[in-house]
Design a protein around this motif. Structure first.
Motif, PDB file in Angstrom:
ATOM      1  N   LEU A 296      -4.534  -5.760  26.453  1.00 41.34           N
ATOM      2  CA  LEU A 296      -3.847  -4.546  25.982  1.00 41.34           C
ATOM      3  C   LEU A 296      -3.362  -4.585  24.533  1.00 41.34           C
ATOM      4  O   LEU A 296      -3.115  -3.536  23.942  1.00 41.34           O
ATOM      5  CB  LEU A 296      -2.624  -4.267  26.869  1.00 41.34           C
ATOM      6  N   PHE A 297      -3.174  -5.797  23.970  1.00 42.22           N
ATOM      7  CA  PHE A 297      -2.413  -5.880  22.718  1.00 42.22           C
ATOM      8  C   PHE A 297      -3.239  -6.317  21.506  1.00 42.22           C
ATOM      9  O   PHE A 297      -4.295  -6.942  21.637  1.00 42.22           O
ATOM     10  CB  PHE A 297      -1.219  -6.828  22.899  1.00 42.22           C
ATOM     11  N   GLY A 298      -2.725  -5.985  20.322  1.00 40.98           N
ATOM     12  CA  GLY A 298      -3.360  -6.372  19.066  1.00 40.98           C
ATOM     13  C   GLY A 298      -2.308  -6.582  17.987  1.00 40.98           C
ATOM     14  O   GLY A 298      -1.111  -6.344  18.213  1.00 40.98           O
ATOM     15  N   ASP A 299      -2.759  -7.032  16.825  1.00 37.73           N
ATOM     16  CA  ASP A 299      -1.859  -7.296  15.693  1.00 37.73           C
ATOM     17  C   ASP A 299      -2.100  -6.283  14.573  1.00 37.73           C
ATOM     18  O   ASP A 299      -3.220  -5.773  14.423  1.00 37.73           O
ATOM     19  CB  ASP A 299      -2.120  -8.704  15.132  1.00 37.73           C
ATOM     20  N   GLY A 300      -1.085  -6.058  13.748  1.00 33.19           N
ATOM     21  CA  GLY A 300      -1.253  -5.137  12.616  1.00 33.19           C
ATOM     22  C   GLY A 300       0.093  -4.752  12.033  1.00 33.19           C
ATOM     23  O   GLY A 300       1.155  -5.193  12.510  1.00 33.19           O
ATOM     24  N   ALA A 301       0.046  -3.936  10.980  1.00 33.00           N
ATOM     25  CA  ALA A 301       1.286  -3.494  10.321  1.00 33.00           C
ATOM     26  C   ALA A 301       1.085  -2.144   9.666  1.00 33.00           C
ATOM     27  O   ALA A 301      -0.008  -1.814   9.205  1.00 33.00           O
ATOM     28  CB  ALA A 301       1.708  -4.520   9.259  1.00 33.00           C
ATOM     29  N   GLY A 302       2.157  -1.368   9.650  1.00 32.24           N
ATOM     30  CA  GLY A 302       2.165  -0.088   8.936  1.00 32.24           C
ATOM     31  C   GLY A 302       3.505   0.051   8.234  1.00 32.24           C
ATOM     32  O   GLY A 302       4.488  -0.574   8.646  1.00 32.24           O
ATOM     33  N   ALA A 303       3.543   0.847   7.175  1.00 28.06           N
ATOM     34  CA  ALA A 303       4.792   0.978   6.419  1.00 28.06           C
ATOM     35  C   ALA A 303       4.895   2.361   5.807  1.00 28.06           C
ATOM     36  O   ALA A 303       3.881   3.000   5.513  1.00 28.06           O
ATOM     37  CB  ALA A 303       4.835  -0.082   5.313  1.00 28.06           C
ATOM     38  N   ALA A 304       6.140   2.804   5.611  1.00 26.44           N
ATOM     39  CA  ALA A 304       6.369   4.101   4.968  1.00 26.44           C
ATOM     40  C   ALA A 304       7.494   3.962   3.952  1.00 26.44           C
ATOM     41  O   ALA A 304       8.485   3.265   4.205  1.00 26.44           O
ATOM     42  CB  ALA A 304       6.737   5.148   6.011  1.00 26.44           C
ATOM     43  N   VAL A 305       7.334   4.619   2.802  1.00 21.09           N
ATOM     44  CA  VAL A 305       8.428   4.721   1.824  1.00 21.09           C
ATOM     45  C   VAL A 305       9.069   6.084   2.015  1.00 21.09           C
ATOM     46  O   VAL A 305       8.372   7.101   2.072  1.00 21.09           O
ATOM     47  CB  VAL A 305       7.898   4.594   0.379  1.00 21.09           C
ATOM     48  N   LEU A 306      10.383   6.093   2.169  1.00 24.39           N
ATOM     49  CA  LEU A 306      11.127   7.348   2.303  1.00 24.39           C
ATOM     50  C   LEU A 306      11.975   7.551   1.060  1.00 24.39           C
ATOM     51  O   LEU A 306      12.623   6.591   0.596  1.00 24.39           O
ATOM     52  CB  LEU A 306      12.056   7.301   3.517  1.00 24.39           C
ATOM     53  N   GLU A 307      11.991   8.783   0.547  1.00 25.60           N
ATOM     54  CA  GLU A 307      12.804   9.062  -0.645  1.00 25.60           C
ATOM     55  C   GLU A 307      13.639  10.313  -0.426  1.00 25.60           C
ATOM     56  O   GLU A 307      13.214  11.255   0.253  1.00 25.60           O
ATOM     57  CB  GLU A 307      11.905   9.265  -1.865  1.00 25.60           C
ATOM     58  N   VAL A 308      14.811  10.316  -1.027  1.00 24.90           N
ATOM     59  CA  VAL A 308      15.680  11.496  -0.987  1.00 24.90           C
ATOM     60  C   VAL A 308      14.974  12.625  -1.730  1.00 24.90           C
ATOM     61  O   VAL A 308      14.402  12.416  -2.796  1.00 24.90           O
ATOM     62  CB  VAL A 308      17.039  11.174  -1.640  1.00 24.90           C
TER      63      VAL A 308
ATOM     64  N   HIS B 193       0.833  -1.208   0.000  1.00 22.62           N
ATOM     65  CA  HIS B 193       0.000   0.000   0.000  1.00 22.62           C
ATOM     66  C   HIS B 193       0.869   1.260   0.000  1.00 22.62           C
ATOM     67  O   HIS B 193       0.587   2.221  -0.710  1.00 22.62           O
ATOM     68  CB  HIS B 193      -0.939   0.018   1.217  1.00 22.62           C
ATOM     69  N   ALA B 194       1.934   1.231   0.807  1.00 19.49           N
ATOM     70  CA  ALA B 194       2.823   2.403   0.882  1.00 19.49           C
ATOM     71  C   ALA B 194       3.542   2.622  -0.452  1.00 19.49           C
ATOM     72  O   ALA B 194       3.693   3.755  -0.919  1.00 19.49           O
ATOM     73  CB  ALA B 194       3.830   2.212   2.015  1.00 19.49           C
ATOM     74  N   MET B 195       3.979   1.521  -1.071  1.00 15.20           N
ATOM     75  CA  MET B 195       4.708   1.627  -2.347  1.00 15.20           C
ATOM     76  C   MET B 195       3.789   2.117  -3.466  1.00 15.20           C
ATOM     77  O   MET B 195       4.210   2.863  -4.346  1.00 15.20           O
ATOM     78  CB  MET B 195       5.331   0.272  -2.691  1.00 15.20           C
ATOM     79  N   GLU B 196       2.529   1.702  -3.374  1.00 20.33           N
ATOM     80  CA  GLU B 196       1.550   2.161  -4.372  1.00 20.33           C
ATOM     81  C   GLU B 196       1.359   3.676  -4.253  1.00 20.33           C
ATOM     82  O   GLU B 196       1.376   4.392  -5.257  1.00 20.33           O
ATOM     83  CB  GLU B 196       0.234   1.446  -4.086  1.00 20.33           C
ATOM     84  N   MET B 197       1.223   4.172  -3.021  1.00 20.40           N
ATOM     85  CA  MET B 197       1.050   5.626  -2.833  1.00 20.40           C
ATOM     86  C   MET B 197       2.293   6.378  -3.320  1.00 20.40           C
ATOM     87  O   MET B 197       2.185   7.452  -3.931  1.00 20.40           O
ATOM     88  CB  MET B 197       0.776   5.955  -1.360  1.00 20.40           C
TER      89      MET B 197
END
Ligand code: ACO
Length: 322
Positions: free
Chosen positions: A157-169, A62-66
């Motif tokens: 208290l806890f749950g599962d999941g994932a998030g991601a970010a693409v960083l570019e110069v 999803h992050a790479m698509e954006m």
């Protein structure tokens, strides 16, 4: 000046939802107690065939698509997790294989709940010093696998999941500052008692489950957000009003409220997802950021402050222009 800028953000939550009411049937707890003490209403739980890498892979896509980048464009993959698929290879290498990003370096970071900020710090330094042009930083967890479902003091208290970010110069402002810290003195307050090198002692009923002194961790977390606020004020020469959005690690609504108060931020400038996601450790900040970007609250050019505190203890903050 050269910056590392977030050009894409993405997330993924497993389909299965476990509500406080569901937990009432599993242990001696109540929806009311959980909401009052933590602000949590529900959490997502990975299916048996889902793993940290499979959650992280979807968030990454999803992050790479954006960002409109392909696997071949990536010069670095960092996965922040304390629940890797396997001991070896690293979860970053597993995700790299599925993405088809053949040669770039791929490493895991375990800084518990501060992992995503540690990853951003490392990727930022790598990119601005010429190590490459694009990095993928993922925070992904399957905490349900190290949760003791017989221990009501932690299981809620806890749950599962994932998030991601693409960083570019980029020549345009992106990450403006990062601060990361650790203090290993408090190992006993939040830990899994056993592990790989220490071994498992199933016969003694001791698995690699999260154990925590909740009260002590709570006090430390609030005090740490205070020191984080002071570091940030120094970065901004006192101009905290320049921050559009504060995205804290999502552990407990009471900790978030205390942190916002220390920073002098009104709650309408704070992104809070702990009610819906619970504590997803390294995934919590990119998950919250993705939600607020996609629902239109966070816009290009906004200044964000992110801060986290977790087992170790580790803590860190980053200020960035989105
Ligand atoms: N349901 C009902 N009662 C409960 C539950 C539950 N799930 N859990 C504990 N209780 C009981 C306790 O047994 C205790 O009962 P007693 O008074 O009869 O002994 C009572 O509730 C109060 O317990 P406390 O621990 O004092 O409750 P507190 O208000 O401190 O809340 C909590 C506990 C929510 C864990 C809080 O301390 C907290 O949020 N701590 C920080 C947690 C955190 O952020 N950890 C993650 C760090 S991130 C990482 O790195 C993984």
């Amino acid at each position: 000046m050269t910056y590392a800028r977030i050009t894409g953000i993405g997330s993924y939550l497993p389909e299965k939802v476990l509500t406080n009411k569901d937990l009432e049937k599993m242990m001696d707890t109540s929806d009311e107690w959980i909401r009052e003490r933590t602000g949590i209403k529900r959490r997502h739980i990975a299916a048996d065939d889902e793993t940290t890498s499979s959650l992280g892979l979807i968030a990454a896509r999803h992050a790479m698509e954006m960002a409109d980048v392909t696997a071949g464009d990536l010069d670095m993959i960092i996965v922040a997790t304390c629940t890797p698929d396997k001991v070896i290879p690293g979860t970053a290498c597993i995700i790299q294989r599925h993405l088809g990003a053949k040669r770039c370096p791929a490493i895991d970071i375990n800084a518990a709940c501060s992992g995503f900020i540690y990853g951003l710090d490392q990727a930022n330094r790598y990119l601005v010093t010429g190590g490459g042009r694009r990095a993928l930083v993922i925070g992904a967890e399957t905490l349900s696998r190290i949760t003791d479902w017989h221990d009501r003091t932690t299981a809620v208290l806890f749950g599962d999941g994932a998030g991601a970010a693409v960083l570019e110069v980029s020549d345009e402002p992106g990450i403006l500052s990062t601060h990361i810290h650790a203090n290993g003195e408090f190992e006993d307050l939040l830990q899994t008692r056993n592990g790989v090198s220490l071994g498992f002692d199933a016969s003694a009923g001791l698995g690699a489950f999260i154990e925590m002194n909740g009260n002590a961790v709570f006090k430390r977390a609030v005090a740490t957000f205070d020191s984080m606020a002071r570091e940030t004020v120094a970065d901004l020469d006192g101009h905290l009003e320049d921050i559009d959005w504060f995205i804290p690690h999502q552990a407990n609504m009471r900790i978030i409220l205390a942190a916002a108060k220390k920073l002098g931020m009104s709650m309408d400038r704070v992104i809070a997802t702990v009610d819906e996601h619970a504590n997803t450790s390294a995934a919590s900040i990119p998950l919250a950021m993705d939600l607020a970007v996609r629902d239109g609250r966070i816009k290009r050019g906004d200044t964000l402050l992110i801060g986290a505190f977790g087992a170790g203890f580790t803590w860190g903050s980053a200020m960035l222009e989105f």
